[in-house]
Structures are given as C-alpha cells and as structure tokens.
Design a protein around this motif. Structure first.
Motif, PDB file in Angstrom:
ATOM      1  N   ASN A 142     -11.275  -0.273   5.760  1.00 39.10           N
ATOM      2  CA  ASN A 142     -11.097   0.652   4.566  1.00 39.10           C
ATOM      3  C   ASN A 142     -11.246   0.275   3.039  1.00 39.10           C
ATOM      4  O   ASN A 142     -12.004   1.059   2.515  1.00 39.10           O
ATOM      5  CB  ASN A 142      -9.537   1.488   4.549  1.00 39.10           C
ATOM      6  N   THR A 143     -10.852  -0.793   3.021  1.00 40.27           N
ATOM      7  CA  THR A 143     -11.121  -1.503   1.378  1.00 40.27           C
ATOM      8  C   THR A 143     -12.706  -1.606   1.268  1.00 40.27           C
ATOM      9  O   THR A 143     -13.286  -1.005   0.069  1.00 40.27           O
ATOM     10  CB  THR A 143     -10.377  -2.920   1.312  1.00 40.27           C
ATOM     11  N   GLU A 173       0.941  -1.116  -0.007  1.00 41.28           N
ATOM     12  CA  GLU A 173       0.029  -0.112   0.026  1.00 41.28           C
ATOM     13  C   GLU A 173       0.843   1.226   0.032  1.00 41.28           C
ATOM     14  O   GLU A 173       0.499   2.022  -0.455  1.00 41.28           O
ATOM     15  CB  GLU A 173      -0.908  -0.113   1.314  1.00 41.28           C
ATOM     16  N   ALA A 197      -9.060   5.511  -1.634  1.00 37.21           N
ATOM     17  CA  ALA A 197      -8.183   4.859  -0.460  1.00 37.21           C
ATOM     18  C   ALA A 197      -6.936   5.778  -0.200  1.00 37.21           C
ATOM     19  O   ALA A 197      -6.628   5.863   0.920  1.00 37.21           O
ATOM     20  CB  ALA A 197      -7.828   3.583  -1.303  1.00 37.21           C
TER      21      ALA A 197
END
Length: 227
Positions: free
Chosen positions: A122-123, A42, A161
């Motif tokens: 979060n995803t 990420e 994101a």
C-alpha cells in the motif's frame, strides 16, 4: 488496521476514552490488540484524520472529539481544501494534457499504470499514485499545475492511504486512472476532463461515506479496551 481503528473509534464515541482524555500508548494498544505497533500507528493516524484525536509530540495522543469531523485533515490541508483545489487544477490539467502531451508523457503514464496495477504494498502504491497525478499535471505543458500538485503531494498521499485502508479504493482507482490516461491519449480535452472529474468525484464520495458512517464494516477484534 481497519479493525483496530474501528474499535478505537467506537470506544471514543461511547465515552470509554472521553474528550480531553489520553489514549494508551502504542505499546499498550499493540498488546491489547495483539498487533504490531506499525498497525496501531496507522490506526492512530486514521483517528487523527477523522478529527477524533490529536497527537502531541512526547506527550501522547489525546481525544479532542467524540464524533468524526465533517472535514478531516491530512497533514497541513483539510479534505475540503484538497477537493476544491483538485477540481480547479487537476481537471483542466487533464484537459490540457490531452491536447499538449508528448509521447514520453504517455509512456510514463502507461508505465505508472502498470506498476500500480501490479503493486501489492500500500505504501508503494500511494507513492506511485502521487507521481501519477504529478505526471498528468506536468503533461499539461503548464509548469504551474505541476507546482500546485507538488505542494499538496504529502496531503494527497495521506488521503490516498486513508481511503485505501478504509474505503478499499485501490482497485477502483486503478480502473479510473486507466480511463484518464486513455482519454488523454485520445487527444480529447473534454473526455480527459470528464474522466478526471469522475475520478475525483469517487474519491470525495468514498471519503464522505467513511466520515458519515457510524461504524466501519471491518471485523473487530474480540478485546475489551480499558481507559
């Protein structure tokens, strides 16, 4: 992830990893920072969005700039591409949705709001966020609006994101989304357009803050990175 990204970004900016050089592998960085490879992955995506690196399949991640780009990219589209299109599509779509929505549209939007406010992953939240904006476009009664948002859906998800991870946008977005739905429910095209304009403006401001800041506010691991 914020801490890993902050230190990698600083290492690039001070020349520890020079332009043209290659970053260590995910496995090596994972050991350096004592975090999972998914966290490293990420962080690397964040560097690429900032225009600092470029990932080449099977070869690794290479440094292409020592300062963040003014116009980050999210997949196939740049932040500027998204901002321009969203202002010309999502703002009028919200206005039309206020005038043309069906009861089912409001039910779906309200349900999405509730799920987003309760979501901790979060995803999952990002996926709901994309669906929320698509639903508003569809509620406009004009299928073209929905098609446009579908086309940029992946880029919007990547940007969302990114902003959540580095700009802590989730809570603010939830509040702004509720204001948009309340304006649509009121039947006022002017109020709905204004609420969407405000939301998109906050998104742009947060991204600008991230790009222009010399370093993030996240705490950094006490680790020394080697080239």
């Amino acid at each position: 992830m914020e801490a890993v990204l902050a230190q990698l970004r600083e290492a690039i900016e001070r020349g520890t990893y020079p332009v043209g050089g290659k970053l260590p592998s995910e496995a090596v960085l994972s050991r350096e920072f004592d975090v999972s490879r998914s966290v490293v992955r990420e962080a690397l995506r964040g560097l690429q969005a900032l225009g600092l690196t470029l990932s080449r399949t099977g070869k690794g991640t290479f440094v292409v700039a020592d300062r963040p780009a003014d116009n980050p990219r999210f997949g196939h589209y740049s932040a500027r591409d998204l901002h321009e299109v969203r202002r010309h599509v999502e703002v009028p779509a919200a206005g039309y949705a206020a005038q043309r929505h069906r009861p089912d549209d409001l039910d779906e939007l309200t349900a999405l709001l509730e799920r987003m406010e309760e979501e901790t992953d979060n995803t999952a939240w990002v996926a709901l966020d994309s669906l929320f904006h698509i639903t508003i476009a569809q509620a406009s009664g004009n299928p073209v609006f929905g098609k446009v948002i579908e086309e940029i859906r992946d880029a919007l998800a990547r940007q969302s994101a990114f902003l959540n991870q580095l700009g802590n946008r989730r809570e603010a977005s939830n509040v702004e989304h509720r204001r948009v739905v309340e304006a649509i429910a009121s039947g006022s095209a002017e109020a709905a357009s204004a609420a969407m304009t405000a939301h998109l403006g906050h998104v742009e401001d947060t991204l600008t803050d991230i790009v222009t800041s010399t370093r993030t506010a996240a705490p950094r691991p006490e680790r020394r990175l080697g080239p």
